[in-house]
Design a protein around this motif. Structure first.
Motif, mmCIF file in Angstrom:
data_model
loop_
_atom_site.group_PDB
_atom_site.id
_atom_site.type_symbol
_atom_site.label_atom_id
_atom_site.label_comp_id
_atom_site.label_asym_id
_atom_site.label_seq_id
_atom_site.Cartn_x
_atom_site.Cartn_y
_atom_site.Cartn_z
ATOM 1 N N GLY A 1 0.812 -1.209 0.000
ATOM 2 C CA GLY A 1 0.000 0.000 0.000
ATOM 3 C C GLY A 1 0.845 1.258 0.000
ATOM 4 O O GLY A 1 0.526 2.232 -0.678
ATOM 5 N N LEU A 2 1.936 1.227 0.734
ATOM 6 C CA LEU A 2 2.830 2.386 0.751
ATOM 7 C C LEU A 2 3.574 2.538 -0.565
ATOM 8 O O LEU A 2 3.881 3.644 -0.987
ATOM 9 C CB LEU A 2 3.833 2.253 1.901
ATOM 10 C CG LEU A 2 3.258 2.491 3.282
ATOM 11 C CD1 LEU A 2 4.256 2.069 4.346
ATOM 12 C CD2 LEU A 2 2.874 3.934 3.462
ATOM 13 N N THR A 3 3.850 1.428 -1.222
ATOM 14 C CA THR A 3 4.613 1.471 -2.461
ATOM 15 C C THR A 3 3.756 1.899 -3.642
ATOM 16 O O THR A 3 4.177 2.744 -4.441
ATOM 17 C CB THR A 3 5.228 0.086 -2.747
ATOM 18 O OG1 THR A 3 6.032 -0.291 -1.632
ATOM 19 C CG2 THR A 3 6.078 0.114 -3.985
ATOM 20 N N TYR A 4 2.568 1.329 -3.761
ATOM 21 C CA TYR A 4 1.758 1.555 -4.954
ATOM 22 C C TYR A 4 0.649 2.587 -4.754
ATOM 23 O O TYR A 4 0.510 3.521 -5.516
ATOM 24 C CB TYR A 4 1.167 0.235 -5.447
ATOM 25 C CG TYR A 4 2.225 -0.710 -5.902
ATOM 26 C CD1 TYR A 4 2.947 -0.461 -7.057
ATOM 27 C CD2 TYR A 4 2.544 -1.839 -5.166
ATOM 28 C CE1 TYR A 4 3.947 -1.316 -7.474
ATOM 29 C CE2 TYR A 4 3.538 -2.698 -5.575
ATOM 30 C CZ TYR A 4 4.239 -2.437 -6.738
ATOM 31 O OH TYR A 4 5.235 -3.271 -7.129
ATOM 32 N N ARG B 1 -4.661 1.764 3.597
ATOM 33 C CA ARG B 1 -5.836 2.146 4.400
ATOM 34 C C ARG B 1 -6.906 1.069 4.327
ATOM 35 O O ARG B 1 -7.593 0.789 5.314
ATOM 36 C CB ARG B 1 -6.386 3.470 3.915
ATOM 37 C CG ARG B 1 -5.485 4.635 4.217
ATOM 38 C CD ARG B 1 -6.048 5.915 3.682
ATOM 39 N NE ARG B 1 -5.110 7.020 3.859
ATOM 40 C CZ ARG B 1 -5.157 8.119 3.166
ATOM 41 N NH1 ARG B 1 -6.093 8.299 2.252
ATOM 42 N NH2 ARG B 1 -4.266 9.065 3.374
ATOM 43 N N GLY B 2 -7.051 0.462 3.172
ATOM 44 C CA GLY B 2 -7.995 -0.641 3.026
ATOM 45 C C GLY B 2 -7.598 -1.839 3.872
ATOM 46 O O GLY B 2 -8.462 -2.544 4.397
ATOM 47 N N ALA B 3 -6.290 -2.071 4.004
ATOM 48 C CA ALA B 3 -5.825 -3.156 4.867
ATOM 49 C C ALA B 3 -6.201 -2.880 6.315
ATOM 50 O O ALA B 3 -6.573 -3.796 7.054
ATOM 51 C CB ALA B 3 -4.318 -3.340 4.722
ATOM 52 N N ALA B 4 -6.115 -1.625 6.733
ATOM 53 C CA ALA B 4 -6.509 -1.273 8.098
ATOM 54 C C ALA B 4 -8.014 -1.485 8.300
ATOM 55 O O ALA B 4 -8.442 -2.010 9.338
ATOM 56 C CB ALA B 4 -6.125 0.169 8.406
#
Length: 105
Positions: free
Chosen positions: A80-83, A89-92
């Motif tokens: 998520g940070l890379t792309y 945020r969706g993972a959270a």
């Protein structure tokens, strides 16, 4: 399922506690949430996930599963940070939903 959700939220909190990633992950909330609280909360969530894993009836298998979920959660936040930050945020959000479903089940 609860431990997986806690692990996802813990990894998100640890990433958000870093000065480099906080603006992207938190947005306007960056100034409202101190990094120290995020760091403590992230480690507390990972410890709680481990405790929930060890409290399971089949704890050896659950411990191995937790050991697999841990890098998977970190990879989701990293991707998520890379792309795209929306993925992190969706993972959270997915972690919060996993905890909710685990509690309701």
């Amino acid at each position: 399922m609860i431990a997986a959700g806690m692990t996802l939220l813990g990894m998100f909190a640890l990433a958000a506690a870093m000065p480099r990633h906080a603006p992207a992950l938190l947005g306007a909330w960056e100034r409202r949430v101190p990094a120290a609280r995020l760091r403590i909360g992230g480690w507390a969530l990972l410890a709680a996930a481990l405790a929930a894993t060890l409290a399971a009836s089949d704890w050896p298998l659950a411990l191995v599963t937790w050991g697999g979920v841990l890098p998977f959660s970190a990879a989701l936040v990293l991707l998520g940070l890379t792309y795209d930050v929306r993925l992190a945020r969706g993972a959270a959000v997915l972690g919060a939903l996993a905890i909710l479903v685990g509690l309701l089940r």
